[in-house]
Design a protein around this motif. Structure first.
Motif, short mmCIF file in Angstrom:
data_model
loop_
_atom_site.label_atom_id
_atom_site.label_comp_id
_atom_site.label_asym_id
_atom_site.label_seq_id
_atom_site.Cartn_x
_atom_site.Cartn_y
_atom_site.Cartn_z
N SER A 129 31.99 35.22 41.70
CA SER A 129 31.07 36.05 42.49
C SER A 129 31.61 37.47 42.63
O SER A 129 30.84 38.44 42.63
CB SER A 129 30.81 35.43 43.86
N ARG A 130 32.92 37.63 42.73
CA ARG A 130 33.51 38.97 42.81
C ARG A 130 33.34 39.71 41.48
O ARG A 130 33.04 40.90 41.47
CB ARG A 130 34.98 38.90 43.20
N PHE A 131 33.52 39.01 40.36
CA PHE A 131 33.31 39.63 39.06
C PHE A 131 31.85 40.11 38.96
O PHE A 131 31.59 41.24 38.54
CB PHE A 131 33.62 38.66 37.91
N SER A 132 30.92 39.26 39.35
CA SER A 132 29.50 39.64 39.31
C SER A 132 29.23 40.85 40.20
O SER A 132 28.46 41.73 39.83
CB SER A 132 28.62 38.47 39.76
N ALA A 133 29.87 40.89 41.35
CA ALA A 133 29.69 42.03 42.26
C ALA A 133 30.21 43.32 41.62
O ALA A 133 29.58 44.38 41.73
CB ALA A 133 30.38 41.78 43.59
N TYR A 134 31.35 43.25 40.94
CA TYR A 134 31.84 44.42 40.22
C TYR A 134 30.86 44.82 39.12
O TYR A 134 30.53 45.99 38.94
CB TYR A 134 33.22 44.16 39.60
N ALA A 135 30.37 43.83 38.36
CA ALA A 135 29.45 44.09 37.25
C ALA A 135 28.14 44.72 37.73
O ALA A 135 27.55 45.55 37.04
CB ALA A 135 29.17 42.81 36.47
N LEU A 136 27.69 44.33 38.93
CA LEU A 136 26.43 44.84 39.47
C LEU A 136 26.63 46.01 40.44
O LEU A 136 25.68 46.44 41.08
CB LEU A 136 25.69 43.70 40.19
N ASP A 137 27.86 46.49 40.54
CA ASP A 137 28.22 47.61 41.41
C ASP A 137 27.85 47.33 42.87
O ASP A 137 27.29 48.16 43.57
CB ASP A 137 27.57 48.91 40.92
N LYS A 138 28.19 46.13 43.33
CA LYS A 138 27.95 45.71 44.71
C LYS A 138 29.25 45.82 45.50
O LYS A 138 29.87 44.83 45.87
CB LYS A 138 27.42 44.27 44.75
N SER A 139 29.67 47.05 45.75
CA SER A 139 30.97 47.27 46.40
C SER A 139 31.02 46.70 47.82
O SER A 139 32.09 46.32 48.28
CB SER A 139 31.31 48.76 46.42
N ASP A 140 29.89 46.59 48.49
CA ASP A 140 29.89 46.00 49.83
C ASP A 140 30.36 44.54 49.78
O ASP A 140 31.13 44.09 50.62
CB ASP A 140 28.52 46.12 50.49
N ARG A 184 31.58 49.27 32.20
CA ARG A 184 30.65 48.14 32.29
C ARG A 184 31.42 46.85 32.08
O ARG A 184 32.05 46.65 31.04
CB ARG A 184 29.56 48.28 31.23
N TRP A 185 31.42 45.99 33.12
CA TRP A 185 32.07 44.69 33.03
C TRP A 185 31.15 43.76 32.24
O TRP A 185 29.96 43.66 32.54
CB TRP A 185 32.34 44.13 34.42
N THR A 186 31.70 43.08 31.23
CA THR A 186 30.84 42.32 30.32
C THR A 186 31.05 40.81 30.33
O THR A 186 30.11 40.07 30.04
CB THR A 186 31.04 42.82 28.88
N ARG A 187 32.28 40.35 30.64
CA ARG A 187 32.53 38.91 30.54
C ARG A 187 33.76 38.54 31.34
O ARG A 187 34.73 39.29 31.39
CB ARG A 187 32.73 38.53 29.08
N LEU A 188 33.71 37.37 31.93
CA LEU A 188 34.84 36.83 32.68
C LEU A 188 35.29 35.53 32.02
O LEU A 188 34.47 34.66 31.73
CB LEU A 188 34.46 36.54 34.13
N HIS A 189 36.58 35.43 31.77
CA HIS A 189 37.14 34.20 31.22
C HIS A 189 38.21 33.71 32.19
O HIS A 189 39.27 34.34 32.32
CB HIS A 189 37.74 34.49 29.84
N VAL A 190 37.94 32.62 32.89
CA VAL A 190 38.91 32.03 33.80
C VAL A 190 39.85 31.15 32.98
O VAL A 190 39.40 30.21 32.32
CB VAL A 190 38.22 31.22 34.92
#
Length: 91
Positions: free
Chosen positions: A3-14, A36-42
């Motif tokens: 969810s934090r990665f998605s927030a960075y990707a969508l510029d949801k700093s709040d 632009r954040w493109t992919r997360l690999h855990v």
């Protein structure tokens, strides 16, 4: 973590700030219009279960910055704070 990665990707700093532990949280998180954040690999995790107070996540976050691809790698520590999981910082 996702969810934090998605927030960075969508510029949801709040959201990024709300999910950051108060002891390590910066006053602001500024987005970069050229990044632009493109992919997360855990890669793996430890702890973070129902009865745990902390956990770690190792990941690689892929991005494009000014047309150039890149990767940010980190092993992050998460802790429970006020009943929620929050990012404490890198290990």
């Amino acid at each position: 973590m996702r969810s934090r990665f998605s927030a960075y990707a969508l510029d949801k700093s709040d959201y990024v700030l709300r999910t950051w532990h108060p002891s390590t949280r910066p006053p602001a998180v500024d987005g970069d219009p050229g990044l632009r954040w493109t992919r997360l690999h855990v890669l793996g995790h430890d702890g973070g279960g129902v009865f745990d107070a902390e956990g770690t996540v190792e990941f690689r976050a892929h991005y494009v910055d000014g047309g150039q691809p890149g990767v940010m790698a980190e092993k992050s520590r998460f802790v429970r704070h006020d009943g929620r999981w929050v990012y404490q910082g890198p290990l």
